[in-house]
Design a protein around this motif. Structure first.
Motif, PDB file in Angstrom:
ATOM      1  N   UNK A  60       0.808  -1.212   0.000  1.00  0.00           N
ATOM      2  CA  UNK A  60       0.000   0.000   0.000  1.00  0.00           C
ATOM      3  C   UNK A  60       0.850   1.275   0.000  1.00  0.00           C
ATOM      4  N   UNK A  61       2.164   1.130   0.107  1.00  0.00           N
ATOM      5  CA  UNK A  61       3.075   2.281   0.091  1.00  0.00           C
ATOM      6  C   UNK A  61       3.817   2.426  -1.241  1.00  0.00           C
ATOM      7  N   UNK A  62       3.562   1.557  -2.181  1.00  0.00           N
ATOM      8  CA  UNK A  62       4.301   1.560  -3.454  1.00  0.00           C
ATOM      9  C   UNK A  62       3.910   2.760  -4.310  1.00  0.00           C
ATOM     10  N   UNK A  63       4.838   3.139  -5.184  1.00  0.00           N
ATOM     11  CA  UNK A  63       4.651   4.274  -6.074  1.00  0.00           C
ATOM     12  C   UNK A  63       5.568   4.116  -7.276  1.00  0.00           C
ATOM     13  N   UNK A  64       5.343   4.927  -8.284  1.00  0.00           N
ATOM     14  CA  UNK A  64       6.234   4.947  -9.441  1.00  0.00           C
ATOM     15  C   UNK A  64       7.312   5.986  -9.158  1.00  0.00           C
ATOM     16  N   UNK A  65       8.577   5.555  -9.105  1.00  0.00           N
ATOM     17  CA  UNK A  65       9.662   6.498  -8.811  1.00  0.00           C
ATOM     18  C   UNK A  65       9.805   7.579  -9.888  1.00  0.00           C
ATOM     19  N   UNK A  66      10.308   8.724  -9.478  1.00  0.00           N
ATOM     20  CA  UNK A  66      10.477   9.874 -10.364  1.00  0.00           C
ATOM     21  C   UNK A  66      11.278   9.516 -11.624  1.00  0.00           C
ATOM     22  N   UNK A  67      12.350   8.734 -11.476  1.00  0.00           N
ATOM     23  CA  UNK A  67      13.182   8.373 -12.626  1.00  0.00           C
ATOM     24  C   UNK A  67      12.375   7.718 -13.741  1.00  0.00           C
ATOM     25  N   UNK A  68      11.356   6.953 -13.377  1.00  0.00           N
ATOM     26  CA  UNK A  68      10.528   6.299 -14.380  1.00  0.00           C
ATOM     27  C   UNK A  68       9.542   7.265 -15.023  1.00  0.00           C
ATOM     28  N   UNK A  69       9.133   8.276 -14.286  1.00  0.00           N
ATOM     29  CA  UNK A  69       8.186   9.260 -14.833  1.00  0.00           C
ATOM     30  C   UNK A  69       8.825  10.099 -15.933  1.00  0.00           C
ATOM     31  N   UNK A  70      10.146  10.265 -15.865  1.00  0.00           N
ATOM     32  CA  UNK A  70      10.835  11.090 -16.868  1.00  0.00           C
ATOM     33  C   UNK A  70      11.636  10.240 -17.857  1.00  0.00           C
ATOM     34  N   UNK A  71      11.450   8.939 -17.803  1.00  0.00           N
ATOM     35  CA  UNK A  71      12.149   8.029 -18.716  1.00  0.00           C
ATOM     36  C   UNK A  71      11.579   8.172 -20.131  1.00  0.00           C
ATOM     37  N   UNK A  72      12.185   7.479 -21.066  1.00  0.00           N
ATOM     38  CA  UNK A  72      11.700   7.520 -22.446  1.00  0.00           C
ATOM     39  C   UNK A  72      10.290   6.934 -22.525  1.00  0.00           C
ATOM     40  N   UNK A  73       9.615   7.246 -23.592  1.00  0.00           N
ATOM     41  CA  UNK A  73       8.257   6.744 -23.793  1.00  0.00           C
ATOM     42  C   UNK A  73       8.231   5.213 -23.751  1.00  0.00           C
ATOM     43  N   UNK A  74       9.168   4.578 -24.416  1.00  0.00           N
ATOM     44  CA  UNK A  74       9.218   3.111 -24.446  1.00  0.00           C
ATOM     45  C   UNK A  74       9.482   2.534 -23.057  1.00  0.00           C
ATOM     46  N   UNK A  75      10.347   3.178 -22.283  1.00  0.00           N
ATOM     47  CA  UNK A  75      10.619   2.700 -20.917  1.00  0.00           C
ATOM     48  C   UNK A  75       9.384   2.839 -20.033  1.00  0.00           C
TER      49      UNK A  75
END
Length: 168
Positions: A60-75
């Motif tokens: 219940x504490x999981x999230x998408x890290x910032x690095x993934x939010x700014x990654x390439x479209x394919x990533x």
């Protein structure tokens, strides 16, 4: 530990392929598995999870890290695909994603929206220890967009999605 997720043989094979042959997957009880790197003092997976601030987080504490939010479209698509492989499903009429983390579900909902896939997000009460889950539903023509842009790596889920989107 990989966390609490139901791993079928197909997922285990895919996971082994993704993390490499220099590690072992070890059953840790009920729905838990451990990734062990027997020839290394430091586990690189744990190191990376700590850097992303995901190590020892409850579901219940999981999230998408910032690095993934700014990654390439394919990533970003790969991330969404992976999340749907583990916590997604295909019903008779919808593609769904469930999470006990409201933040994670909201972030996945937003990511789908940013890529043009309309979905709904709602809370559903459950009898689980968490008491509720957050569910994303993809309906109608958006199922076809999900099929074309994301899909599943897992063959059994992709086959269900193919059947669901035939003729759309």
């Amino acid at each position: 530990r990989i966390g609490t997720m139901h791993l079928r043989y197909e997922k285990l094979g895919y996971l082994q392929q993704e993390i490499g042959t220099n590690c072992q997957l070890t059953y840790a009880g009920q729905y838990d598995w451990s990734i062990v790197f027997p020839n290394q003092l430091d586990n690189p997976l744990i190191y990376n999870l700590k850097n992303l601030e995901l190590w020892e987080k409850l579901s219940q504490e999981k999230f998408i890290p910032h690095d993934y939010k700014i990654a390439s479209k394919e990533q970003r698509w790969d991330l969404i695909r992976g999340l749907f492989d583990t916590d997604g499903s295909v019903s008779k009429s919808d593609v769904e994603f469930s999470s006990t983390s409201q933040l994670m579900a909201t972030q996945v909902h937003l990511a789908l929206s940013l890529f043009g896939i309309v979905s709904s997000l709602r809370m559903k009460k459950t009898k689980s220890p968490f008491g509720k889950t957050w569910r994303i539903s993809i309906r109608g023509e958006n199922r076809k967009l999900f099929h074309d842009r994301v899909g599943f790596r897992l063959a059994r889920k992709q086959e269900r999605l193919n059947s669901l989107t035939e003729g759309l």
